[in-house]
Design a protein around this motif. Structure first.
Motif, PDB file in Angstrom:
ATOM      1  N   LYS A 114       0.815  -1.210   0.000  1.00 56.43           N
ATOM      2  CA  LYS A 114       0.000   0.000   0.000  1.00 56.43           C
ATOM      3  C   LYS A 114       0.853   1.266   0.000  1.00 56.43           C
ATOM      4  CE  LYS A 114      -3.686  -2.301   2.621  1.00 56.43           C
ATOM      5  NZ  LYS A 114      -4.527  -2.255   3.851  1.00 56.43           N
ATOM      6  N   LYS A 115       2.147   1.105  -0.290  1.00 55.23           N
ATOM      7  CA  LYS A 115       3.051   2.256  -0.245  1.00 55.23           C
ATOM      8  C   LYS A 115       3.871   2.355  -1.515  1.00 55.23           C
ATOM      9  CE  LYS A 115       3.700   2.301   4.796  1.00 55.23           C
ATOM     10  NZ  LYS A 115       3.117   3.648   5.006  1.00 55.23           N
ATOM     11  N   LEU A 116       4.273   3.585  -1.818  1.00 55.38           N
ATOM     12  CA  LEU A 116       5.305   3.845  -2.822  1.00 55.38           C
ATOM     13  C   LEU A 116       6.545   4.312  -2.071  1.00 55.38           C
ATOM     14  CD1 LEU A 116       3.753   5.678  -5.906  1.00 55.38           C
ATOM     15  CD2 LEU A 116       4.560   3.329  -5.730  1.00 55.38           C
ATOM     16  N   VAL A 141       5.280  12.746  -7.737  1.00 54.10           N
ATOM     17  CA  VAL A 141       4.918  11.571  -6.934  1.00 54.10           C
ATOM     18  C   VAL A 141       3.422  11.311  -7.026  1.00 54.10           C
ATOM     19  CG1 VAL A 141       4.781  10.667  -4.579  1.00 54.10           C
ATOM     20  CG2 VAL A 141       6.869  11.823  -5.341  1.00 54.10           C
ATOM     21  N   LYS A 142       2.610  12.356  -6.955  1.00 51.47           N
ATOM     22  CA  LYS A 142       1.156  12.185  -7.014  1.00 51.47           C
ATOM     23  C   LYS A 142       0.706  11.594  -8.347  1.00 51.47           C
ATOM     24  CE  LYS A 142      -0.161  15.773  -3.682  1.00 51.47           C
ATOM     25  NZ  LYS A 142      -0.853  17.082  -3.493  1.00 51.47           N
ATOM     26  N   SER A 143       1.471  11.855  -9.403  1.00 49.31           N
ATOM     27  CA  SER A 143       1.100  11.310 -10.709  1.00 49.31           C
ATOM     28  C   SER A 143       1.271   9.791 -10.763  1.00 49.31           C
ATOM     29  CB  SER A 143       1.951  11.965 -11.800  1.00 49.31           C
ATOM     30  OG  SER A 143       3.317  11.608 -11.667  1.00 49.31           O
ATOM     31  N   HIS A 144       2.017   9.227  -9.798  1.00 49.69           N
ATOM     32  CA  HIS A 144       2.217   7.783  -9.746  1.00 49.69           C
ATOM     33  C   HIS A 144       1.385   7.120  -8.659  1.00 49.69           C
ATOM     34  CE1 HIS A 144       5.838   9.057 -11.957  1.00 49.69           C
ATOM     35  NE2 HIS A 144       5.882   7.812 -12.432  1.00 49.69           N
ATOM     36  N   PRO A 196       2.706   7.589  -0.157  1.00 44.35           N
ATOM     37  CA  PRO A 196       4.153   7.668  -0.398  1.00 44.35           C
ATOM     38  C   PRO A 196       4.944   7.632   0.902  1.00 44.35           C
ATOM     39  CG  PRO A 196       3.208   9.851  -0.560  1.00 44.35           C
ATOM     40  CD  PRO A 196       2.063   8.914  -0.275  1.00 44.35           C
ATOM     41  N   CYS A 197       6.135   7.108   0.826  1.00 44.50           N
ATOM     42  CA  CYS A 197       7.075   7.079   1.950  1.00 44.50           C
ATOM     43  C   CYS A 197       8.435   7.510   1.425  1.00 44.50           C
ATOM     44  CB  CYS A 197       7.126   5.673   2.557  1.00 44.50           C
ATOM     45  SG  CYS A 197       8.235   5.548   3.972  1.00 44.50           S
ATOM     46  N   PHE A 198       9.056   8.469   2.085  1.00 40.84           N
ATOM     47  CA  PHE A 198      10.300   9.058   1.590  1.00 40.84           C
ATOM     48  C   PHE A 198      11.491   8.588   2.428  1.00 40.84           C
ATOM     49  CE2 PHE A 198       6.952  11.831   0.181  1.00 40.84           C
ATOM     50  CZ  PHE A 198       7.354  12.279  -1.066  1.00 40.84           C
ATOM     51  N   GLY A 199      12.596   8.312   1.744  1.00 45.83           N
ATOM     52  CA  GLY A 199      13.859   8.000   2.402  1.00 45.83           C
ATOM     53  C   GLY A 199      14.924   8.951   1.920  1.00 45.83           C
ATOM     54  N   TYR A 251       3.960  13.753   5.518  1.00 47.91           N
ATOM     55  CA  TYR A 251       4.461  12.524   4.903  1.00 47.91           C
ATOM     56  C   TYR A 251       5.390  11.776   5.867  1.00 47.91           C
ATOM     57  CZ  TYR A 251       2.724  14.155   0.392  1.00 47.91           C
ATOM     58  OH  TYR A 251       1.924  14.580  -0.644  1.00 47.91           O
ATOM     59  N   THR A 252       5.514  10.465   5.654  1.00 46.79           N
ATOM     60  CA  THR A 252       6.472   9.648   6.397  1.00 46.79           C
ATOM     61  C   THR A 252       7.848   9.838   5.780  1.00 46.79           C
ATOM     62  OG1 THR A 252       4.781   7.995   6.927  1.00 46.79           O
ATOM     63  CG2 THR A 252       7.087   7.311   7.108  1.00 46.79           C
TER      64      THR A 252
END
Length: 412
Positions: free
Chosen positions: A7-9, A51-54, A61-64, A84-85
């Motif tokens: 459930k995440k990108l 990111v929203k387009s994907h 979304p989850c950012f590293g 956001y995470t």
């Protein structure tokens, strides 16, 4: 039922000074897109639109972020404000992931892809990215102070290399070469050629003025006799070398003035922190500031053992079959390791009277390890580990240092 990761990108971001590179992958490690964007608000908004387009329904979304030089602080703040995470990815993890490839290579896009893979595989164990302006500002102050100290040390080394030729007996001139009177002497008399025609009375008056009356006629006679004993050391281009010595002394004096200013600012900034590290022997305000700037938020370590591993104090276990050995750790935060080593060295030393120890508890523990067959380095690392536990407890509970009591029977 879908796995939570489905459930995440996962967006890995390779941070740089002017631009960042982001790579989006799904839970199957499929690369969905790559974008280079500027390190400003306009660039951040461009990435969010990308990111929203994907994103699909039900996907978050989850950012590293791999941020090694604090160039991504504004971007981190931007993402956190949007809810956001955001996870912090250590550069060593990215390096390991990059080396696991069949053909190792390095590009910004590939680095971002490796960050995204680390984020996917270690989502639950990676620390949350956070913004602590207080500790970050303290880190900038400490870094600036360290830079000035390095410049001063380099200038002192240059002065030593020059005056050792000009005055071979210069270590006997002053107990502390860079005391106020010492620096004034070498700035005004960088070589014996500048002392020609100077009587002992004139030199005594000069030294008395710059030492608040501590040095007098006897010290002036001592210096002049040593200079006479060394003989004439003047050579070609002496004036140029004299200029360099005087200039280096001026730089040292300027560094001393700058250090006074920046250390006063550090002490002022330290009042914002609730820690009482200065109550422990071997830790002054500057050392405490260096500790806090490197450790940051103490709550990110669930135990003192984890802080030991982070600082590279804990040994590295290597085992195979029935063989099990521990080796010295050469990884971790080496700056923090050096700070703990300095504190440990101070605590096992004896005071100025050379009799009473600075901290008899740690000295006794050090001697105990030596008696057990440990080397001096191993015994010192063992003391560092104990000091790390003490400092962790002091910081997590925000309390003063309490010296353990040692009974007479134990001392015997």
């Amino acid at each position: 039922m879908l796995h939570p990761k489905m459930k995440k990108l996962f967006i890995g971001v390779d941070i740089h000074k002017r631009t960042h590179v982001a790579v989006i992958i799904n839970c199957f490690t499929e690369k969905l897109g790559e974008l280079r964007f500027e390190n400003n608000k306009k660039g951040f908004e461009k990435l969010i639109e990308f990111v929203k387009s994907h994103l699909k329904r039900g996907i978050t979304p989850c950012f590293g972020l791999e941020d090694t030089a604090s160039n991504g602080r504004n971007f981190t703040r931007f993402l956190l404000n949007l809810g956001y995470t955001v996870k912090s990815v250590d550069a060593s993890l990215t390096y390991t992931e990059r080396r696991n490839q069949a053909i190792s290579h390095k590009t910004d896009g590939h680095d971002a892809f490796c960050v995204a893979k680390v984020l996917l595989n270690q989502l639950d164990t990676l620390p949350d990215a956070s913004i602590h302006d207080d500790s970050w500002t303290l880190q900038l102050l400490v870094s600036r102070r360290n830079s000035i100290v390095k410049v001063r040390a380099a200038s002192k080394n240059q002065v030593h290399s020059y005056i050792s030729h000009h005055y071979p007996s210069y270590p006997k001139f002053f107990t502390v070469t860079y005391c106020k009177a010492g620096m004034e002497f070498f700035q005004n008399f960088p070589s014996p050629s500048k002392l020609r025609g100077i009587t002992k009375e004139e030199l005594a008056e000069f030294l008395s003025i710059h030492s608040s009356g501590f040095f007098g006629i006897e010290h002036a006679e001592k210096i002049l006799k040593l200079v006479e004993k060394d003989g004439d050391t003047s050579t070609e281009y002496q004036e140029t070398r004299d200029f360099i010595v005087s200039h280096c002394i001026k730089e040292i004096k300027h560094c001393n003035e700058e250090l006074e200013v920046i250390e006063a600012e550090i002490k002022k900034h330290m009042k914002q922190f609730p820690y009482k590290l200065e109550t422990m022997p071997g830790i002054n305000t500057i050392t405490a500031a260096m500790l806090i700037s490197e450790i940051g938020d103490i709550r990110r370590f669930s135990s003192s053992d984890k802080m030991c591993r982070y600082s590279g104090i804990s040994p590295v276990a290597c085992s195979s079959g029935d063989k099990d050995k521990n080796f010295r750790n050469k990884q971790g935060n080496r700056r923090l390791y050096e700070i703990f080593r300095d504190i440990a060295s101070r605590n096992i030393c004896r005071g100025r009277d050379k009799k009473s120890p600075i901290n008899d508890t740690f000295l006794e523990y050090y001697n105990k390890k030596i008696s057990q067959g440990k080397t001096k380095r191993q015994a010192l690392i063992a003391v560092m580990r104990q000091i790390t536990k003490v400092i962790y407890s002091m910081m997590i509970h925000q309390r003063e240092y309490i010296k353990p009591t040692v009974s007479k029977t134990e001392n015997a």
